[in-house]
Design a protein around this motif. Structure first.
Motif, PDB file in Angstrom:
ATOM      1  N   ARG A  25       0.832  -1.208   0.000  1.00  0.00           N
ATOM      2  CA  ARG A  25       0.000   0.000   0.000  1.00  0.00           C
ATOM      3  C   ARG A  25       0.861   1.252   0.000  1.00  0.00           C
ATOM      4  NH1 ARG A  25      -3.366   1.219  -2.488  1.00  0.00           N
ATOM      5  NH2 ARG A  25      -3.971   2.955  -1.184  1.00  0.00           N
ATOM      6  N   ALA A  26       1.999   1.211   0.666  1.00  0.00           N
ATOM      7  CA  ALA A  26       2.915   2.352   0.660  1.00  0.00           C
ATOM      8  C   ALA A  26       3.410   2.625  -0.758  1.00  0.00           C
ATOM      9  CB  ALA A  26       4.086   2.109   1.604  1.00  0.00           C
ATOM     10  N   ALA A  27       3.451   1.572  -1.583  1.00  0.00           N
ATOM     11  CA  ALA A  27       3.844   1.701  -2.986  1.00  0.00           C
ATOM     12  C   ALA A  27       2.630   1.933  -3.883  1.00  0.00           C
ATOM     13  CB  ALA A  27       4.598   0.450  -3.435  1.00  0.00           C
ATOM     14  N   ASN A  28       1.469   2.167  -3.259  1.00  0.00           N
ATOM     15  CA  ASN A  28       0.222   2.481  -3.953  1.00  0.00           C
ATOM     16  C   ASN A  28      -0.351   1.315  -4.763  1.00  0.00           C
ATOM     17  OD1 ASN A  28      -1.753   4.451  -4.070  1.00  0.00           O
ATOM     18  ND2 ASN A  28      -1.116   5.095  -6.120  1.00  0.00           N
ATOM     19  N   CYS A  29      -0.047   0.102  -4.390  1.00  0.00           N
ATOM     20  CA  CYS A  29      -0.617  -1.083  -5.052  1.00  0.00           C
ATOM     21  C   CYS A  29      -2.043  -1.316  -4.582  1.00  0.00           C
ATOM     22  CB  CYS A  29       0.192  -2.337  -4.717  1.00  0.00           C
ATOM     23  SG  CYS A  29       1.730  -2.458  -5.599  1.00  0.00           S
ATOM     24  N   GLN A  30      -2.838  -1.834  -5.493  1.00  0.00           N
ATOM     25  CA  GLN A  30      -4.150  -2.337  -5.140  1.00  0.00           C
ATOM     26  C   GLN A  30      -4.015  -3.848  -5.031  1.00  0.00           C
ATOM     27  OE1 GLN A  30      -7.359  -0.737  -7.361  1.00  0.00           O
ATOM     28  NE2 GLN A  30      -6.892   1.324  -6.670  1.00  0.00           N
ATOM     29  N   ILE A  31      -4.646  -4.432  -4.013  1.00  0.00           N
ATOM     30  CA  ILE A  31      -4.299  -5.783  -3.600  1.00  0.00           C
ATOM     31  C   ILE A  31      -5.539  -6.658  -3.455  1.00  0.00           C
ATOM     32  CG2 ILE A  31      -3.175  -7.126  -1.760  1.00  0.00           C
ATOM     33  CD1 ILE A  31      -1.943  -4.219  -0.991  1.00  0.00           C
ATOM     34  N   SER A  70     -12.363  -0.311  -2.569  1.00  0.00           N
ATOM     35  CA  SER A  70     -11.354  -0.529  -1.530  1.00  0.00           C
ATOM     36  C   SER A  70     -10.037  -0.951  -2.166  1.00  0.00           C
ATOM     37  CB  SER A  70     -11.833  -1.613  -0.563  1.00  0.00           C
ATOM     38  OG  SER A  70     -10.830  -1.883   0.388  1.00  0.00           O
ATOM     39  N   PRO A  71      -8.909  -0.403  -1.715  1.00  0.00           N
ATOM     40  CA  PRO A  71      -7.625  -0.773  -2.313  1.00  0.00           C
ATOM     41  C   PRO A  71      -7.130  -2.161  -1.893  1.00  0.00           C
ATOM     42  CG  PRO A  71      -7.282   0.799  -0.555  1.00  0.00           C
ATOM     43  CD  PRO A  71      -8.767   0.661  -0.719  1.00  0.00           C
ATOM     44  N   ILE A  72      -7.732  -2.718  -0.824  1.00  0.00           N
ATOM     45  CA  ILE A  72      -7.355  -4.047  -0.345  1.00  0.00           C
ATOM     46  C   ILE A  72      -8.632  -4.866  -0.225  1.00  0.00           C
ATOM     47  CG2 ILE A  72      -6.270  -5.390   1.501  1.00  0.00           C
ATOM     48  CD1 ILE A  72      -4.949  -2.643   2.373  1.00  0.00           C
ATOM     49  N   VAL A  73      -8.673  -5.973  -0.951  1.00  0.00           N
ATOM     50  CA  VAL A  73      -9.848  -6.837  -0.934  1.00  0.00           C
ATOM     51  C   VAL A  73      -9.413  -8.235  -0.520  1.00  0.00           C
ATOM     52  CG1 VAL A  73     -11.717  -7.820  -2.321  1.00  0.00           C
ATOM     53  CG2 VAL A  73     -10.965  -5.473  -2.735  1.00  0.00           C
ATOM     54  N   SER A  82     -11.848 -10.431  -9.408  1.00  0.00           N
ATOM     55  CA  SER A  82     -11.111  -9.454  -8.613  1.00  0.00           C
ATOM     56  C   SER A  82     -11.307  -8.052  -9.167  1.00  0.00           C
ATOM     57  CB  SER A  82      -9.615  -9.781  -8.626  1.00  0.00           C
ATOM     58  OG  SER A  82      -8.907  -8.768  -7.956  1.00  0.00           O
ATOM     59  N   PRO A  83     -11.533  -7.073  -8.282  1.00  0.00           N
ATOM     60  CA  PRO A  83     -11.605  -5.692  -8.756  1.00  0.00           C
ATOM     61  C   PRO A  83     -10.216  -5.098  -9.006  1.00  0.00           C
ATOM     62  CG  PRO A  83     -11.982  -5.774  -6.393  1.00  0.00           C
ATOM     63  CD  PRO A  83     -11.851  -7.195  -6.862  1.00  0.00           C
ATOM     64  N   HIS A  84      -9.167  -5.800  -8.573  1.00  0.00           N
ATOM     65  CA  HIS A  84      -7.795  -5.305  -8.699  1.00  0.00           C
ATOM     66  C   HIS A  84      -6.915  -6.311  -9.423  1.00  0.00           C
ATOM     67  CE1 HIS A  84      -9.234  -2.414  -5.916  1.00  0.00           C
ATOM     68  NE2 HIS A  84      -9.194  -3.216  -4.873  1.00  0.00           N
ATOM     69  N   HIS A  85      -5.825  -5.784 -10.033  1.00  0.00           N
ATOM     70  CA  HIS A  85      -4.918  -6.677 -10.763  1.00  0.00           C
ATOM     71  C   HIS A  85      -3.454  -6.291 -10.594  1.00  0.00           C
ATOM     72  CE1 HIS A  85      -8.276  -8.814 -12.474  1.00  0.00           C
ATOM     73  NE2 HIS A  85      -8.843  -7.630 -12.628  1.00  0.00           N
ATOM     74  N   ASP A  86      -3.148  -5.483  -9.564  1.00  0.00           N
ATOM     75  CA  ASP A  86      -1.750  -5.155  -9.285  1.00  0.00           C
ATOM     76  C   ASP A  86      -1.069  -6.326  -8.591  1.00  0.00           C
ATOM     77  OD1 ASP A  86      -2.133  -2.592 -10.271  1.00  0.00           O
ATOM     78  OD2 ASP A  86      -2.191  -1.625  -8.309  1.00  0.00           O
TER      79      ASP A  86
END
Length: 141
Positions: A25-31, A70-73, A82-86
């Motif tokens: 998250r500090a690196a702005n990743c979505q997880i 949400s950035p973390i799911v 998944s809503p995220h793909h980082d």
């Protein structure tokens, strides 16, 4: 191609996942965190709320209507989109079905025999997919 990193001999998968999630998250990743089951998903959910007094790690379970925001799911369902793909953090003992849609996968493997054996199997499965996973032995997990 998806980058895959194994972190093995982890003594506490939930605590270790919290540390990795905070760093990502500090690196702005979505997880997306894939758990073994609902009980583990709920344990991680509780741990993220209390993990750090100085860091806010906004997260939700995938069933929540706010999951796309949400950035973390956290999910215990391999098949849920998944809503995220980082970044995919895998706590389960299965090869994530959607791993190729992520830029990076981190496999967290404990020192428990069943989990370690499942981790070795996933390592081989990634290799069969043409991926060269890296391996790190966890420090002070």
């Amino acid at each position: 191609m998806t980058r895959v990193d194994f972190h093995s001999q982890v003594s506490d998968k939930i605590h270790y996942a919290c540390r990795l999630i905070r760093k990502a998250r500090a690196a702005n990743c979505q997880i997306l965190v894939l758990s073994q089951d609902l009980a583990q998903a709920q344990s991680l959910d509780r741990a993220l709320w209390s993990f750090s007094a100085s860091d806010f790690l906004p997260h939700t379970l995938i069933e929540d209507p706010l999951a796309t925001q949400s950035p973390i799911v956290i999910s215990a369902d391999q098949e849920a989109p998944s809503p995220h793909h980082d970044l995919l953090v895998n706590l389960s003992q299965s090869l994530p079905l959607q791993f190729q849609s992520f830029q990076r996968v981190i496999e967290i493997v404990s020192s428990e025999e069943q989990d370690a054996n499942a981790g070795r199997q996933r390592f081989r499965l990634y290799q069969q997919q043409g991926i060269k996973p890296t391996h790190t032995v966890a420090n002070a997990s």
